[in-house]
Write an enzyme that holds these catalytic residues in place. Structure first.
Site, PDB file in Angstrom:
ATOM      1  N   ASP A 254      -9.668 -14.774 -16.821  1.00 17.82           N
ATOM      2  CA  ASP A 254     -10.548 -15.199 -15.738  1.00 17.82           C
ATOM      3  C   ASP A 254     -11.683 -16.076 -16.286  1.00 17.82           C
ATOM      4  O   ASP A 254     -12.281 -15.749 -17.315  1.00 17.82           O
ATOM      5  CB  ASP A 254     -11.128 -13.927 -15.097  1.00 17.82           C
ATOM      6  CG  ASP A 254     -11.858 -14.192 -13.803  1.00 17.82           C
ATOM      7  OD1 ASP A 254     -11.233 -14.744 -12.886  1.00 17.82           O
ATOM      8  OD2 ASP A 254     -13.059 -13.842 -13.710  1.00 17.82           O
TER       9      ASP A 254
ATOM     10  N   ASP B 217      -3.982   4.013   2.426  1.00 19.12           N
ATOM     11  CA  ASP B 217      -5.429   3.892   2.651  1.00 19.12           C
ATOM     12  C   ASP B 217      -5.835   2.482   3.067  1.00 19.12           C
ATOM     13  O   ASP B 217      -7.027   2.175   3.162  1.00 19.12           O
ATOM     14  CB  ASP B 217      -6.203   4.319   1.391  1.00 19.12           C
ATOM     15  CG  ASP B 217      -5.922   3.402   0.206  1.00 19.12           C
ATOM     16  OD1 ASP B 217      -5.052   2.502   0.318  1.00 19.12           O
ATOM     17  OD2 ASP B 217      -6.578   3.579  -0.839  1.00 19.12           O
TER      18      ASP B 217
ATOM     19  N   ASP C 105       0.849  -1.194   0.000  1.00 15.83           N
ATOM     20  CA  ASP C 105       0.000   0.000   0.000  1.00 15.83           C
ATOM     21  C   ASP C 105       0.881   1.240   0.000  1.00 15.83           C
ATOM     22  O   ASP C 105       1.463   1.592   1.025  1.00 15.83           O
ATOM     23  CB  ASP C 105      -0.901  -0.065   1.245  1.00 15.83           C
ATOM     24  CG  ASP C 105      -1.682   1.222   1.475  1.00 15.83           C
ATOM     25  OD1 ASP C 105      -1.763   2.045   0.535  1.00 15.83           O
ATOM     26  OD2 ASP C 105      -2.208   1.387   2.589  1.00 15.83           O
TER      27      ASP C 105
ATOM     28  N   GLU D  97      -7.466 -19.329 -16.897  1.00 13.85           N
ATOM     29  CA  GLU D  97      -7.976 -19.923 -15.665  1.00 13.85           C
ATOM     30  C   GLU D  97      -9.171 -20.783 -16.061  1.00 13.85           C
ATOM     31  O   GLU D  97     -10.271 -20.283 -16.273  1.00 13.85           O
ATOM     32  CB  GLU D  97      -8.440 -18.839 -14.671  1.00 13.85           C
ATOM     33  CG  GLU D  97      -8.868 -19.447 -13.347  1.00 13.85           C
ATOM     34  CD  GLU D  97     -10.080 -18.799 -12.686  1.00 13.85           C
ATOM     35  OE1 GLU D  97     -10.254 -18.992 -11.487  1.00 13.85           O
ATOM     36  OE2 GLU D  97     -10.874 -18.110 -13.370  1.00 13.85           O
TER      37      GLU D  97
ATOM     38  N   ASP E 133      -1.780  -0.969  -3.992  1.00 13.04           N
ATOM     39  CA  ASP E 133      -1.960  -0.121  -5.171  1.00 13.04           C
ATOM     40  C   ASP E 133      -0.745  -0.208  -6.091  1.00 13.04           C
ATOM     41  O   ASP E 133       0.241  -0.889  -5.788  1.00 13.04           O
ATOM     42  CB  ASP E 133      -2.229   1.327  -4.746  1.00 13.04           C
ATOM     43  CG  ASP E 133      -1.281   1.779  -3.633  1.00 13.04           C
ATOM     44  OD1 ASP E 133      -0.086   1.447  -3.732  1.00 13.04           O
ATOM     45  OD2 ASP E 133      -1.740   2.415  -2.665  1.00 13.04           O
TER      46      ASP E 133
HETATM   47  C1  GLC Z   1     -12.073 -16.289 -10.866  1.00 16.62           C
HETATM   48  C2  GLC Z   1     -11.284 -15.450  -9.902  1.00 16.62           C
HETATM   49  C3  GLC Z   1     -12.094 -15.271  -8.666  1.00 16.62           C
HETATM   50  C4  GLC Z   1     -13.366 -14.555  -9.025  1.00 16.62           C
HETATM   51  C5  GLC Z   1     -14.115 -15.286 -10.130  1.00 16.62           C
HETATM   52  C6  GLC Z   1     -15.189 -14.424 -10.735  1.00 16.62           C
HETATM   53  O1  GLC Z   1     -12.311 -17.574 -10.394  1.00 16.62           O
HETATM   54  O2  GLC Z   1     -10.045 -16.016  -9.668  1.00 16.62           O
HETATM   55  O3  GLC Z   1     -11.404 -14.570  -7.676  1.00 16.62           O
HETATM   56  O4  GLC Z   1     -14.197 -14.469  -7.907  1.00 16.62           O
HETATM   57  O5  GLC Z   1     -13.270 -15.659 -11.178  1.00 16.62           O
HETATM   58  O6  GLC Z   1     -14.624 -13.426 -11.530  1.00 16.62           O
END
Ligand code: GLC
Length: 536
Positions: free
Chosen positions: A202, A25, A21, A262, A29
């Protein structure tokens, strides 16, 4: 042609809210990251992946994006992000950022427009709107459940329903709509043009849904999660066309940009389809992350991974922890089958967990391919299991009716230095409280200690660059007693992990390059230890 960097890169995941940080705050960041880049270069990683930094209401830690072409003001500015890219590159670090294409925030201008538009309008056609079922449309279009628990459809006052695989503030985009595809291709170019080296994608398995929107079987139990094999919102064949188009864009840059997906997909043969030569470059290997601390199970995952990824010419990847799972120090300290206990009531043996996590780190870094570290892995951080209920922010907590404590225990800010919270994380507090005793895990405490986990990672990463056998390539299993994983890599390298309850003799070697803890007397590898050997 030189080997592409991503085939054996070690990539460090920065959960931006919790890394450093710089503004005081209580939230991490961009300025904070910039101040710690020398630490990362010194640690010896090749690249960083930064979790979403875009403007967001932060309902799901930034995975609810309101604008894909800017930086959230609490994290910094676009100019600061560009400075970060330049500074990282000057230190030899590549930078991946997170792309969230499955859903936007409900505050995204597209969704705001959809809310005020009519059912059936082009504005609604960018999301997954469907009529309800039952006489007055009062029943949701399908019986699916949200990943975070609770319903996965929400109804607007005009009767139309929209899909949200995650929180209701995260409406799913409609990837059958060419405008959605064009928008994301433009977002890719926006960041590639600014020097970003690649994207982590993602929910890469979720973008395309089965267009028949079938119900799940009654009472599907754990199969209700869209991460389940065979779910109509996961791993549909149509998703691959999207990644072929993205690959063409990434390949058009010099140097070419890269993607890591992912994708919570099984079996590995299905996962390998995401990394065919004209699709994504790599994907996370969650089977490895989920494997229990057991030699037979781990070897099976390693063999499956090497075989299925090798078959499509993609490198294997290895990962132990991330911001969505219980940290592996804690997982490995729990009884098999209870590693991910969502209620947080499973007893944990922290000593065994730490020993195993240190051994697992050396295994991870000795396997062929690329590896992911999650911030704090190198400090041996455990899951924080006793966060007070009022501190919890993961939407899972509320959506599960306060039965699942969610993922905050793996997201507690990093302890850097000092004797009291926030341990140098920043000048203010920290958005999640750190345990009072985290001085013992801080970078400052561990930096000069030859026995620390930080020193183990630094040494391992240095060796990984120096030893020609490590990185991309193949492995050969060596004969070993039950409960022991032993493999060689060419030239002249062997890795031995003892998951059995008794010490085992090391195979013939010239030198012990590194071990995850002291050996027993003369060349006996204790339980839950790993050694790297020079064999010729
Ligand atoms: C992926 C991310 C997770 C998030 C989800 C929805 O699994 O790693 O953190 O909540 O997608 O975007």
């Amino acid at each position: 042609m030189p080997r592409p960097w991503w085939r054996d890169a070690v990539i460090y995941q920065l959960y931006i809210r919790s890394f450093a940080d710089g503004t005081g705050d209580g939230l991490g960041d961009v300025v904070g990251i910039r101040s710690r880049l020398p630490y990362l270069a010194d640690l010896g990683v090749d690249a960083v992946w930064i979790t979403p930094w875009y403007p967001s209401p932060q309902v799901d830690g930034g995975y609810d994006v309101a604008d894909y072409r800017a930086i959230d003001p609490t994290f910094g500015t676009l100019a600061e992000a560009e400075a970060l890219l330049a500074e990282a590159h000057a230190l030899g670090l590549k930078v991946l950022v997170d792309l969230v294409p499955n859903h936007t925030s409900d505050q995204h201008p597209w969704f705001q427009a959809a809310l005020t538009a009519r059912p059936g309008s082009p504005e609604r056609a960018r999301y997954v709107f469907r009529p309800g079922r039952g006489p007055s449309g009062g029943l949701p279009p399908t019986n699916w459940r949200s990943v975070f628990g609770g319903p996965t459809w929400a109804r607007l006052p005009d009767g139309d329903w929209y899909l949200h695989l995650f929180a209701r503030q995260q409406p799913d985009l409609n990837w059958d709509n060419p405008l959605v595809r064009a928008e994301f291709e433009d977002v890719l170019r926006f960041w590639f043009d600014r020097g970003v080296d690649g994207f982590r994608i993602d929910v890469a398995n979720g973008l395309v849904k089965d267009s028949a929107y079938p119900d799940l079987p009654d009472d599907p139990g754990p199969a209700s999660s869209p991460y389940f094999v065979g779910h109509p919102a996961s791993d549909q064949d149509g998703v691959h066309e999207i990644y072929r188009a993205w690959r063409r864009i990434a390949d058009g840059y010099r140097p070419p940009r890269v993607f890591v997906g992912e994708a919570w997909v099984h079996p590995p043969q299905r996962l390998a389809r995401y990394v065919r030569a004209d699709e994504l470059h790599t994907t996370f290997n969650f089977d490895f992350l989920k494997a229990p601390w057991d030699a037979v199970a781990m070897r099976a995952v390693i063999d499956d991974t090497m075989r299925t990824f090798g078959a499509v010419g993609a490198p294997a990847t290895w990962v132990l922890s991330n911001h969505d799972v219980v940290r592996h120090v804690t997982r490995y300290g729990r009884a098999a089958g209870h590693e991910n206990d969502p209620a947080g009531v499973t007893p944990t043996d922290g000593v065994a967990g730490t020993r195993r996590a240190r051994a697992a780190a050396l295994l991870l870094l000795a396997l062929p391919g690329s590896a992911y570290l999650y911030q704090g892995d190198e400090l041996g951080l455990p899951e924080v299991e006793d966060l007070p209920a009022e501190a919890l922010q993961d939407p899972t907590w509320e959506r599960s009716g306060r039965t699942d404590r969610g993922r905050d225990g793996s997201r507690v800010p990093i302890p850097w230095a000092g004797t009291r919270p926030p341990f140098g994380f920043g000048a203010g507090g920290s958005w999640l409280p750190q345990p009072d005793d985290w001085k013992r895990y801080s970078v400052e405490t561990q930096a000069g200690d030859p026995a620390s986990t930080l020193t183990l990672y630094r040494t391992a990463l240095r060796l990984r660059h120096a030893v020609p056998a490590l990185g991309d390539g193949s492995l050969r299993w060596l004969d070993a007693p039950a409960g022991v994983l032993a493999f060689s890599r060419q030239p002249s390298f062997a890795c031995v992990v003892n998951l059995s309850p008794r010490p085992v003799p090391l195979p013939a070697h010239k030198a012990v390059l590194l071990a995850s803890g002291p050996l027993d007397g003369d060349d006996l590898l204790p339980t839950d230890h790993c050694a790297w050997l020079q064999t010729g």
